[in-house]
Motif scaffolding. Structure first.
Motif, short mmCIF file in Angstrom:
data_model
loop_
_atom_site.label_atom_id
_atom_site.label_comp_id
_atom_site.label_asym_id
_atom_site.label_seq_id
_atom_site.Cartn_x
_atom_site.Cartn_y
_atom_site.Cartn_z
N GLN A 1 0.81 -1.21 0.00
CA GLN A 1 0.00 0.00 0.00
C GLN A 1 0.85 1.27 0.00
OE1 GLN A 1 -2.57 -0.54 3.39
NE2 GLN A 1 -4.16 -1.51 2.18
N ALA A 2 2.13 1.14 0.43
CA ALA A 2 3.01 2.31 0.45
C ALA A 2 3.59 2.62 -0.92
CB ALA A 2 4.14 2.08 1.45
N ILE A 3 3.45 1.72 -1.87
CA ILE A 3 3.97 1.96 -3.21
C ILE A 3 3.03 2.91 -3.95
CG2 ILE A 3 4.66 0.90 -5.39
CD1 ILE A 3 6.45 0.22 -3.03
N PRO A 4 3.53 3.99 -4.55
CA PRO A 4 2.65 4.93 -5.25
C PRO A 4 1.90 4.28 -6.41
CG PRO A 4 4.84 5.88 -4.91
CD PRO A 4 4.93 4.43 -4.53
N LYS A 5 0.73 4.78 -6.66
CA LYS A 5 -0.09 4.23 -7.74
C LYS A 5 0.59 4.34 -9.09
CE LYS A 5 -4.74 4.53 -9.73
NZ LYS A 5 -6.04 5.25 -9.71
N GLY A 6 1.46 5.35 -9.24
CA GLY A 6 2.16 5.51 -10.51
C GLY A 6 3.03 4.34 -10.88
N GLN A 7 3.54 3.60 -9.88
CA GLN A 7 4.36 2.42 -10.18
C GLN A 7 3.52 1.31 -10.81
OE1 GLN A 7 7.76 2.25 -9.71
NE2 GLN A 7 7.56 4.43 -9.24
N TYR A 8 2.30 1.14 -10.33
CA TYR A 8 1.40 0.17 -10.94
C TYR A 8 1.06 0.59 -12.37
CZ TYR A 8 0.65 -1.61 -6.18
OH TYR A 8 0.82 -2.15 -4.93
N GLU A 9 0.80 1.88 -12.56
CA GLU A 9 0.46 2.37 -13.89
C GLU A 9 1.65 2.25 -14.84
OE1 GLU A 9 -0.77 6.30 -13.03
OE2 GLU A 9 -2.79 5.74 -12.36
N ALA A 10 2.86 2.47 -14.32
CA ALA A 10 4.05 2.32 -15.16
C ALA A 10 4.22 0.87 -15.61
CB ALA A 10 5.29 2.79 -14.40
N ALA A 11 3.95 -0.08 -14.71
CA ALA A 11 4.04 -1.49 -15.09
C ALA A 11 3.03 -1.84 -16.15
CB ALA A 11 3.84 -2.36 -13.85
N MET A 12 1.82 -1.31 -16.03
CA MET A 12 0.80 -1.56 -17.05
C MET A 12 1.18 -0.91 -18.38
SD MET A 12 -2.62 -0.95 -14.73
CE MET A 12 -3.69 -1.11 -16.15
N ALA A 13 1.80 0.28 -18.32
CA ALA A 13 2.21 0.96 -19.55
C ALA A 13 3.29 0.19 -20.29
CB ALA A 13 2.70 2.37 -19.22
N LEU A 14 4.11 -0.56 -19.55
CA LEU A 14 5.15 -1.37 -20.18
C LEU A 14 4.60 -2.67 -20.76
CD1 LEU A 14 8.04 -0.94 -17.57
CD2 LEU A 14 7.92 0.03 -19.86
N GLY A 15 3.33 -2.92 -20.54
CA GLY A 15 2.72 -4.13 -21.08
C GLY A 15 2.97 -5.38 -20.25
N LEU A 16 3.38 -5.20 -18.99
CA LEU A 16 3.65 -6.35 -18.14
C LEU A 16 2.35 -6.90 -17.58
CD1 LEU A 16 6.73 -5.01 -16.12
CD2 LEU A 16 6.74 -6.41 -18.18
N ASN A 17 2.28 -8.22 -17.48
CA ASN A 17 1.11 -8.82 -16.86
C ASN A 17 1.20 -8.71 -15.35
OD1 ASN A 17 2.86 -10.86 -15.94
ND2 ASN A 17 2.39 -12.18 -17.68
N TYR A 18 0.22 -9.24 -14.64
CA TYR A 18 0.13 -9.05 -13.19
C TYR A 18 1.36 -9.59 -12.47
CZ TYR A 18 -1.50 -9.56 -8.38
OH TYR A 18 -1.61 -9.51 -7.01
N TRP A 19 1.73 -10.84 -12.78
CA TRP A 19 2.81 -11.48 -12.05
C TRP A 19 4.16 -10.85 -12.38
CZ3 TRP A 19 1.46 -13.95 -8.00
CH2 TRP A 19 0.23 -14.61 -7.95
N LYS A 20 4.37 -10.45 -13.62
CA LYS A 20 5.64 -9.79 -13.96
C LYS A 20 5.74 -8.42 -13.31
CE LYS A 20 6.74 -12.06 -18.35
NZ LYS A 20 7.01 -11.86 -19.80
N SER A 21 4.64 -7.67 -13.31
CA SER A 21 4.68 -6.35 -12.67
C SER A 21 4.93 -6.46 -11.18
CB SER A 21 3.38 -5.60 -12.94
OG SER A 21 2.27 -6.28 -12.34
N MET A 22 4.34 -7.49 -10.55
CA MET A 22 4.58 -7.68 -9.12
C MET A 22 6.01 -8.15 -8.85
SD MET A 22 2.18 -6.87 -7.08
CE MET A 22 0.54 -6.20 -7.30
N GLY A 23 6.48 -9.10 -9.64
CA GLY A 23 7.80 -9.67 -9.39
C GLY A 23 8.95 -8.77 -9.77
N LEU A 24 8.76 -7.91 -10.79
CA LEU A 24 9.86 -7.10 -11.28
C LEU A 24 9.82 -5.65 -10.80
CD1 LEU A 24 9.95 -8.38 -14.99
CD2 LEU A 24 11.38 -9.11 -13.06
N ILE A 25 8.65 -5.13 -10.47
CA ILE A 25 8.54 -3.71 -10.15
C ILE A 25 8.00 -3.47 -8.74
CG2 ILE A 25 7.39 -1.55 -10.78
CD1 ILE A 25 7.47 -2.42 -13.67
N ILE A 26 6.85 -4.03 -8.41
CA ILE A 26 6.17 -3.68 -7.17
C ILE A 26 6.82 -4.33 -5.94
CG2 ILE A 26 3.97 -3.62 -5.97
CD1 ILE A 26 4.14 -1.92 -8.53
#
Length: 367
Positions: free
Chosen positions: A255-280
């Motif tokens: 919850q402390a991670i800014p929403k922009g990080q989730y949006e950046a992962a989506m903009a890169l075309g990463l799926n849920y598990w990749k965005s969680m494992g690589l960014i969030i």
């Protein structure tokens, strides 16, 4: 008009503001109220510390074979030295101590290699520590392979059993906690409801109740032909209990991670598990280091509760030794020894946590 361009050297600071004197004035005698409090607390500490040092070190007995060797009037550490092997190995056969010693040496070497900055291929070494070493440790402890004598788990005890419970609980609760935290934040109602129910149920009962349930009720959920080991039941109960607490720590980090990080992962075309494992998760885990280590420390101390289901960890072994008629009256020495051992491990985890925070710059501010 002649102008002197030479810079006048800076004057040294007053002697009363630097060094030991400056530290004392700044931290202990900065005002009259702090000065009075420092004197009062100092008197209380010194008046109690001197007799304690005298009892622990100066007038204590360290070497001997029986209580008759404790004649000085101070602490009788002979009780600890005589029973030290039992406190470490429990009821493990003396001829097989080398197996536990081998595990201790391997674990210490792996931890040291992972902590050391210059160790090459830390990723492979970490994978070996988490995946291969537990298998090696199990076969060394239990036996049954490579012509090793089988040592049933009811003979395990002491510090070695405490470390088994703590290490398995720590290693297993972290990934389960991550999955539960992700499940509680999931957009799928069923997954979110099940994860929330699991976390709230397990956090709402004390660990003693969990251990009783794991010891008494867990065998009812398996077939009658299957016999579940008592240690395995305790490990399952501890892992499930700590996973619920770990999940809330990890959810706080997510919850402390800014929403922009989730949006950046989506903009890169990463799926849920990749965005969680690589960014969030990499960012969240850095923020959660204090909370995670705090949960680990609580788990390490809670291992002493397995006494209630008949497992003799370090505290239980010491309590059993205190009931020996030959050593009645030395409970203080026994409990001080247990407290010191627990403090060493918990303090080491705390210090490593702080070093890891500094290395990863988790403060996000000026250093």
């Amino acid at each position: 008009m002649i102008v002197n361009d030479n810079k006048i050297p800076d004057m040294p600071p007053p002697a009363s503001t630097v060094g030991a004197v400056g530290w004392l004035r700044k931290n202990l005698f900065s005002s009259w109220a702090n000065s009075i409090l420092t004197v009062v607390v100092g008197y209380i500490v010194i008046s109690n510390l001197i007799p304690l040092i005298d009892w622990v070190f100066l007038t204590s007995d360290w070497l001997g074979d029986s209580r008759e060797d404790c004649t000085s009037g101070g602490a009788c550490w002979v009780f600890i030295t005589v029973r030290l092997e039992q406190f470490i190995y429990g009821f493990y056969p003396e001829s097989e101590y080398w197996r536990i010693n081998t595990i201790f040496v391997m674990l210490a070497g792996l931890i040291a290699a992972l902590i050391f900055e210059g160790t090459p291929k830390k990723g492979w070494l970490g994978a070996f520590t988490l995946l291969i070493f537990p298998i090696i440790a199990f076969y060394l402890l239990y036996g049954g392979a490579f012509d090793l004598e089988v040592v049933e788990t009811h003979k395990w005890g002491g510090l070695s059993l405490t470390l088994v419970l703590a290490c398995v609980g720590i290693v297993a609760s972290l990934p389960f906690g991550v999955l539960l935290a992700l499940g509680r934040r999931s957009n799928m109602p069923i997954v979110r409801s099940l994860s929330t129910a699991f976390i709230e149920i397990w956090r709402g009962v004390p660990l003693i109740s969990v251990l009783f349930m794991a010891s008494v009720m867990l065998p009812l959920f398996v077939s009658g032909e299957t016999s579940m080991d008592k240690l395995l039941r305790a490990l399952i109960g501890i892992t499930m209990f700590q996973s619920a607490y770990m999940a809330e720590v990890i959810r706080g980090g997510l919850q402390a991670i800014p929403k922009g990080q989730y949006e950046a992962a989506m903009a890169l075309g990463l799926n849920y598990w990749k965005s969680m494992g690589l960014i969030i998760l990499p960012q969240a885990l850095k923020l959660m280091i204090p909370g995670i280590v705090n949960t680990f420390i609580a788990l390490f101390k809670d291992t002493s509760l397995v006494l209630i289901i008949g497992l003799f960890d370090l505290l239980a072994i010491v309590q059993a030794a205190l009931s020996d008629p030959k050593w009645l009256g030395y409970s203080v020495e026994g409990y001080v020894f247990v407290a010191f051992v627990f403090w060493i491990f918990c303090f080491s985890m705390s210090r490593y946590s702080q070093a890891l925070e500094r290395k990863l710059h988790t403060g996000h501010g000026a250093r």
